[in-house]
Each structure stands twice: as structure tokens, then as C-alpha cells.
Design a protein around this motif. Structure first.
Motif, mmCIF file in Angstrom:
data_model
loop_
_atom_site.group_PDB
_atom_site.id
_atom_site.type_symbol
_atom_site.label_atom_id
_atom_site.label_comp_id
_atom_site.label_asym_id
_atom_site.label_seq_id
_atom_site.Cartn_x
_atom_site.Cartn_y
_atom_site.Cartn_z
ATOM 1 N N ASN A 201 0.839 -1.192 0.000
ATOM 2 C CA ASN A 201 0.000 0.000 0.000
ATOM 3 C C ASN A 201 0.884 1.255 0.000
ATOM 4 N N PRO A 202 0.728 2.142 -0.973
ATOM 5 C CA PRO A 202 1.619 3.303 -1.048
ATOM 6 C C PRO A 202 1.629 4.152 0.215
ATOM 7 N N ALA A 203 0.465 4.298 0.874
ATOM 8 C CA ALA A 203 0.434 5.077 2.112
ATOM 9 C C ALA A 203 1.269 4.406 3.192
ATOM 10 N N ALA B 36 8.861 4.725 5.273
ATOM 11 C CA ALA B 36 10.044 5.530 4.966
ATOM 12 C C ALA B 36 10.188 6.695 5.941
ATOM 13 N N MET B 37 9.080 7.372 6.225
ATOM 14 C CA MET B 37 9.148 8.530 7.116
ATOM 15 C C MET B 37 9.538 8.118 8.535
ATOM 16 N N LEU C 297 19.837 5.665 0.575
ATOM 17 C CA LEU C 297 19.367 4.557 -0.261
ATOM 18 C C LEU C 297 18.203 3.895 0.452
ATOM 19 N N TYR C 298 17.043 3.889 -0.194
ATOM 20 C CA TYR C 298 15.846 3.281 0.401
ATOM 21 C C TYR C 298 15.302 2.236 -0.560
ATOM 22 N N TYR C 299 15.186 1.010 -0.040
ATOM 23 C CA TYR C 299 14.729 -0.121 -0.844
ATOM 24 C C TYR C 299 13.248 -0.401 -0.640
ATOM 25 N N LEU D 45 7.745 5.553 -3.956
ATOM 26 C CA LEU D 45 9.137 5.826 -3.591
ATOM 27 C C LEU D 45 9.700 6.952 -4.463
ATOM 28 N N LYS D 46 9.271 6.994 -5.717
ATOM 29 C CA LYS D 46 9.705 8.085 -6.597
ATOM 30 C C LYS D 46 9.187 9.429 -6.069
ATOM 31 N N LYS D 47 7.959 9.457 -5.571
ATOM 32 C CA LYS D 47 7.436 10.691 -4.991
ATOM 33 C C LYS D 47 8.276 11.122 -3.786
ATOM 34 N N LEU D 48 8.632 10.154 -2.935
ATOM 35 C CA LEU D 48 9.470 10.466 -1.777
ATOM 36 C C LEU D 48 10.831 11.007 -2.217
ATOM 37 N N GLN D 49 11.339 10.456 -3.312
ATOM 38 C CA GLN D 49 12.608 10.942 -3.860
ATOM 39 C C GLN D 49 12.449 12.376 -4.377
ATOM 40 N N ASP D 50 11.378 12.628 -5.116
ATOM 41 C CA ASP D 50 11.138 13.970 -5.655
ATOM 42 C C ASP D 50 10.963 14.996 -4.542
ATOM 43 N N GLU D 51 10.431 14.550 -3.401
ATOM 44 C CA GLU D 51 10.200 15.448 -2.269
ATOM 45 C C GLU D 51 11.451 15.630 -1.407
ATOM 46 N N GLY D 52 12.516 14.884 -1.724
ATOM 47 C CA GLY D 52 13.772 15.065 -1.020
ATOM 48 C C GLY D 52 13.984 14.181 0.192
ATOM 49 N N TYR D 53 13.093 13.217 0.419
ATOM 50 C CA TYR D 53 13.236 12.329 1.570
ATOM 51 C C TYR D 53 14.121 11.123 1.269
#
Length: 302
Positions: free
Chosen positions: A109-111, A117-118, A131-133, A151-159
Motif C-alpha cells: 500500500n503506497p500510504a 520511509a518517514m 538509499l531506500y529499498y 518511492l519516486k514521490k518520496l525521492q522527488d520530495e527530497g526524503y
């Protein structure tokens, strides 16, 4: 064999901008029995992690499911604020419901992945994880592409700085690469078991780092384990090394994409692992060890 510090050993680039030593440290063993609960020797675990970076190791691998959560917290206690050049990798997507391994499952689930990750960032004391797998490609509660997309969204947001994949098929790896750059992949691969061979090939072709599971295990080959041990023994004797050191040296010779992350709870064993990177096997020895196990390559190999 004279041992050089890990800082003097060969390096590898993750994502083109993170350079780390080619032998990392897998922190999973610094948990309770069956990877459940905190590491029983808390002070010893803190001391070992500090010794890891003192020895020059610059890549440490963990996951939120190790403990769960206790492994990341131990790393923070031992190492935060992190020494310059030290890269921490973590993972999300596996869940545990108790001590028994039968409670291990996976969530896509993306949420939930975002929350994982957070919370890893919070436990590790980081604003961005290098590096986050995605820890599992098995989850069916959400499309695989949506999981990678989160995960791409988290990358774009700088996390998240770079994205990796674990427990995926070669087909899933290619799907993920159509969504975002994949900097690293993990799979079971060692001298006796080449299950992840097709992912190694894919990583080499795309410029990703490949971190093998159980990198120095001599028993993963099943019926082939005795032959593996017999072949390693005389080579180890020639180099005044252990069979496990030769198994690790073989991985480093096998591919320039290789980033093994052997784990240990012993400082002496840690130093043995680092010393393995100095062993220079001959081409004939590499070929002999490579021939010990088949390397399945194909869409269904994993």
C-alpha cells in the motif's frame, strides 16, 4: 596477510554520486533471536557499530522489519551524528506480527510505504535517507508500479536520495526502471547459490549496484554444499585465509557491480571480512569457483 584499513580498499559508486567501500556491513544480526526484538547485548552492539565505522566501513544496511525497528534505533544510538561519507540504507514493505517467522508478510500500500520511509527517517535521525529499498516485490495489495511510484514521490520530495529493490523478479526490475532510476538491487547470490543471477546481469547492464544476500554462506547450495566446501578449502589454504574469506573475495572478483554486506556480531570476524577484499584470486580460481553452481537466467529464474 597484512590488513589494510577499509578506507584503503576499493570503492564502488551508488547512483553515480555516493562512493562507498566495496565491503559494507549488514546490521540485521544486531537484533534478537530470529531477527525479533532488540539485540541482547545492547552495549556490545553499540560498540560493534562504532568499530564498524572506525575500521573504515562506509556502507551500512538495515531495514524497518529488523527487530522490527530496534535495528534502526540501535544504529542511530551508536552512530548519530553520522560520520561524513557513511551511507545508511534501509528498506520498507515487510511486516512482522511476532517471534515466529510465519508472521512475516508484505504490504505494498503506497500510504504504508510512505509511512515506513518517514518513520525510518525518524528512527535513524535523518532528513533524507541515501538509499531506500522497496523490501518486497511480493505484495499484491497494490500494483507494483504504484509501490515504486510512491518511492519516486518520496525521492522527488527530497526524503530519499536513491531507490533500491529487494525480493523482486527481473521483470519487476525492468518495470521499476521504466518509472525511475534504480540505484541498487539485492538478491540471493553466493558461491553455492546463484538464484539472483539474472538480477546481477540486469544490474550490470543498467549500472546499478548488486548486493548479494548471504554473501559468505557455504550451506546455501543444498546438495552442492559439500562440493563447495571441498573446492574452497585448498584455495583458502593457499592464501592462509578462511573459506568464507575466499567466498567473499570471489564475489568481488565476479562483478564490478558487487557490493557485499556481510553481517557479524564479532569485531574479529568483521576484520576478516574486510581483509577478504585484499585477496587477489587467479583467473583459474575464479573460474573454478564460478563453475560450482548453475546461474539461472530468465524471466522465471527468481
Amino acid at each position: 596477510m597484512e590488513v589494510q584499513p577499509a578506507s584503503a580498499l576499493p570503492t564502488i559508486s551508488i547512483g553515480g554520486d555516493l562512493r562507498v567501500g566495496r565491503v559494507g556491513f549488514g546490521a540485521m544480526q544486531l537484533t534478537g533471536e530470529q531477527v525479533w526484538g532488540p539485540y541482547p547485548d545492547h552495549d556490545g552492539g553499540v560498540a560493534l557499530l562504532r568499530a564498524v565505522v572506525d575500521e573504515g566501513v562506509t556502507f551500512i544496511d538495515t531495514a524497518d522489519v529488523y527487530g522490527p525497528h530496534t535495528n534502526e534505533l540501535l544504529i542511530r544510538e551508536a552512530l548519530h551524528p553520522y560520520r561524513e561519507g557513511v551511507v545508511i540504507a534501509s528498506k520498507g514493505g515487510f511486516v512482522r506480527g511476532g517471534f515466529d517467522y510465519s508472521t512475516l508478510g508484505w504490504v505494498g500500500n503506497p500510504a504504508y510505504l510512505r509511512q515506513s520511509a518517514m518513520l525510518s527517517l525518524r528512527r535513524l535521525g535523518l532528513e533524507r535517507i541515501d538509499l531506500y529499498y522497496l523490501h518486497s516485490g511480493y505484495a499484491t495489495d497494490a500494483p507494483f508500479g504504484d509501490q515504486v511510484g510512491e518511492l519516486k514521490k518520496l525521492q522527488d520530495e527530497g526524503y530519499v536520495r536513491h531507490i533500491g529493490l529487494s525480493n523482486v523478479t527481473a521483470a519487476q526490475y525492468e518495470t521499476a526502471r521504466s518509472i525511475t532510476d534504480i540505484a541498487a538491487v539485492t538478491a540471493l547470490y553466493n558461491v553455492g547459490n546463484r538464484t539472483g543471477a539474472d538480477l546481477l546481469v540486469a544490474a550490470e547492464q543498467s549500472g546499478a549496484v548488486f548486493s548479494p544476500w548471504h554473501p559468505i554462506s557455504l550451506r546455501d547450495g543444498g546438495e552442492n554444499a559439500d562440493e563447495v566446501a571441498r573446492t574452497l578449502a585448498p584455495i583458502a589454504a593457499r592464501y592462509e585465509a578462511t573459506p568464507q574469506q575466499i567466498a567473499l573475495a570471489w564475489l568481488l572478483h565476479r562483478s564490478p557491480a558487487m557490493l557485499p554486506i556481510p553481517g557479524t556480531t564479532s569485531l574479529a570476524h568483521l576484520r576478516e571480512n574486510l581483509a577478504a577484499a585484499q585477496i587477489r584470486l587467479t583467473d583459474a580460481e575464479v573460474a573454478e569457483l564460478t563453475a560450482l553452481a548453475p546461474e539461472p537466467v530468465g524471466p522465471n529464474a527468481l
